[in-house]
Design a protein around this motif. Sequence first.
Motif, short mmCIF file in Angstrom:
data_model
loop_
_atom_site.label_atom_id
_atom_site.label_comp_id
_atom_site.label_asym_id
_atom_site.label_seq_id
_atom_site.Cartn_x
_atom_site.Cartn_y
_atom_site.Cartn_z
N TYR A 1 -2.88 6.14 7.87
CA TYR A 1 -3.68 5.39 6.89
C TYR A 1 -4.27 6.34 5.85
O TYR A 1 -4.34 7.55 6.05
CB TYR A 1 -4.81 4.63 7.59
CG TYR A 1 -5.96 5.51 7.99
CD1 TYR A 1 -7.08 5.65 7.17
CD2 TYR A 1 -5.93 6.25 9.17
CE1 TYR A 1 -8.13 6.49 7.52
CE2 TYR A 1 -6.97 7.08 9.52
CZ TYR A 1 -8.07 7.20 8.70
OH TYR A 1 -9.09 8.04 9.04
N THR A 2 -4.72 5.74 4.76
CA THR A 2 -5.56 6.40 3.77
C THR A 2 -6.47 5.32 3.20
O THR A 2 -6.12 4.13 3.24
CB THR A 2 -4.75 7.11 2.68
OG1 THR A 2 -5.62 7.92 1.89
CG2 THR A 2 -4.03 6.13 1.78
N SER A 3 -7.61 5.73 2.68
CA SER A 3 -8.53 4.73 2.13
C SER A 3 -8.89 5.10 0.70
O SER A 3 -8.76 6.25 0.28
CB SER A 3 -9.79 4.63 2.98
OG SER A 3 -10.53 5.82 2.93
N PHE A 4 -9.38 4.09 -0.02
CA PHE A 4 -9.85 4.29 -1.38
C PHE A 4 -11.01 3.36 -1.60
O PHE A 4 -10.93 2.16 -1.29
CB PHE A 4 -8.73 4.00 -2.39
CG PHE A 4 -9.17 4.22 -3.82
CD1 PHE A 4 -9.24 5.50 -4.33
CD2 PHE A 4 -9.53 3.15 -4.62
CE1 PHE A 4 -9.66 5.71 -5.64
CE2 PHE A 4 -9.94 3.36 -5.92
CZ PHE A 4 -10.01 4.64 -6.43
N GLY A 5 -12.10 3.89 -2.13
CA GLY A 5 -13.29 3.07 -2.35
C GLY A 5 -13.84 2.60 -1.02
O GLY A 5 -13.55 3.17 0.04
N SER A 6 -14.61 1.55 -1.07
CA SER A 6 -15.24 1.07 0.17
C SER A 6 -14.47 -0.06 0.82
O SER A 6 -14.83 -0.51 1.91
CB SER A 6 -16.67 0.60 -0.14
OG SER A 6 -16.63 -0.46 -1.08
N ASN A 7 -13.39 -0.53 0.18
CA ASN A 7 -12.74 -1.71 0.75
C ASN A 7 -11.21 -1.72 0.69
O ASN A 7 -10.61 -2.77 0.85
CB ASN A 7 -13.28 -2.97 0.06
CG ASN A 7 -12.88 -3.02 -1.40
OD1 ASN A 7 -12.40 -2.05 -1.96
ND2 ASN A 7 -13.09 -4.16 -2.02
N GLN A 8 -10.56 -0.59 0.44
CA GLN A 8 -9.10 -0.57 0.42
C GLN A 8 -8.56 0.44 1.42
O GLN A 8 -8.92 1.62 1.37
CB GLN A 8 -8.58 -0.19 -0.97
CG GLN A 8 -8.87 -1.22 -2.03
CD GLN A 8 -8.23 -0.84 -3.35
OE1 GLN A 8 -7.02 -0.63 -3.40
NE2 GLN A 8 -9.03 -0.73 -4.39
N ILE A 9 -7.70 -0.04 2.31
CA ILE A 9 -7.05 0.83 3.28
C ILE A 9 -5.55 0.57 3.21
O ILE A 9 -5.09 -0.55 3.42
CB ILE A 9 -7.57 0.59 4.71
CG1 ILE A 9 -9.07 0.86 4.76
CG2 ILE A 9 -6.82 1.47 5.71
CD1 ILE A 9 -9.72 0.47 6.07
N LEU A 10 -4.82 1.61 2.88
CA LEU A 10 -3.37 1.56 2.87
C LEU A 10 -2.90 2.13 4.20
O LEU A 10 -3.35 3.21 4.58
CB LEU A 10 -2.83 2.39 1.70
CG LEU A 10 -1.32 2.46 1.52
CD1 LEU A 10 -0.76 1.09 1.16
CD2 LEU A 10 -0.97 3.48 0.44
N TYR A 11 -2.05 1.39 4.91
CA TYR A 11 -1.66 1.87 6.24
C TYR A 11 -0.24 1.49 6.62
O TYR A 11 0.33 0.55 6.08
CB TYR A 11 -2.66 1.38 7.29
CG TYR A 11 -2.67 -0.11 7.56
CD1 TYR A 11 -2.07 -0.64 8.70
CD2 TYR A 11 -3.30 -1.00 6.69
CE1 TYR A 11 -2.10 -1.99 8.97
CE2 TYR A 11 -3.34 -2.35 6.95
CZ TYR A 11 -2.73 -2.85 8.10
OH TYR A 11 -2.75 -4.19 8.36
N ALA A 12 0.30 2.29 7.52
CA ALA A 12 1.61 2.01 8.11
C ALA A 12 1.34 1.31 9.43
O ALA A 12 0.52 1.76 10.23
CB ALA A 12 2.38 3.30 8.34
N SER A 13 2.01 0.20 9.65
CA SER A 13 1.78 -0.60 10.85
C SER A 13 3.05 -0.67 11.69
O SER A 13 4.14 -0.85 11.18
CB SER A 13 1.35 -2.02 10.48
OG SER A 13 1.24 -2.81 11.64
N SER A 14 2.86 -0.54 12.99
CA SER A 14 4.00 -0.60 13.91
C SER A 14 4.44 -2.03 14.20
O SER A 14 5.46 -2.24 14.83
CB SER A 14 3.66 0.13 15.21
OG SER A 14 2.50 -0.44 15.79
#
Length: 167
Positions: free
Chosen positions: A111-124
């Motif tokens: 995962y990585t995050s940006f700001g207080s409400n965005q999380i970009l992630y790889a999901s299995s």
Amino acid sequence: TPIKIVTILSNLLVSTAGANSFSVISWSTDNQHVLLKDEYAGNINYIVFNYTNPTDSYNVNQTYSQSFSSCTFLNGAYDTLLLFDQTTGNLYKSVLSTKLATRLLSNVSAYTSFGSNQILYASSVVTKPSMTTIRLNASSNDYILKYVPISTNYILDISPYAGNTYY
């Protein structure tokens, strides 16, 4: 700026025997707190260290009961962390004032995050065989962005540019 020597208080350390190796994970936006990774005898502890007032520092592993393998500041705030448990795939948001960590996401590979409400992630969790889903969680809404081949390493980033956000 002259060099300032500060001491990490012994109550923040789990092990004082042998050598500890410290590395900086990131600085908080208040420019006083720094997230440190403390490695010793094959173990890892995370410490949020306030170099201007060391008594305001805390050991993340001792503060939260959730098990986790890594942590990062959320939006650069020293009192709000993302705790990631690589073994279970759970990502938690922790808040220092309540000393509670609540699970935000499950089945996370990276995962990585940006700001207080965005999380970009790889999901299995996928609907396509041999693929991983790249997802965006923004303001509690979850979006599928794309499918990529299963890997042990995912390069994820979020960046605003010219009024657009790129993932």
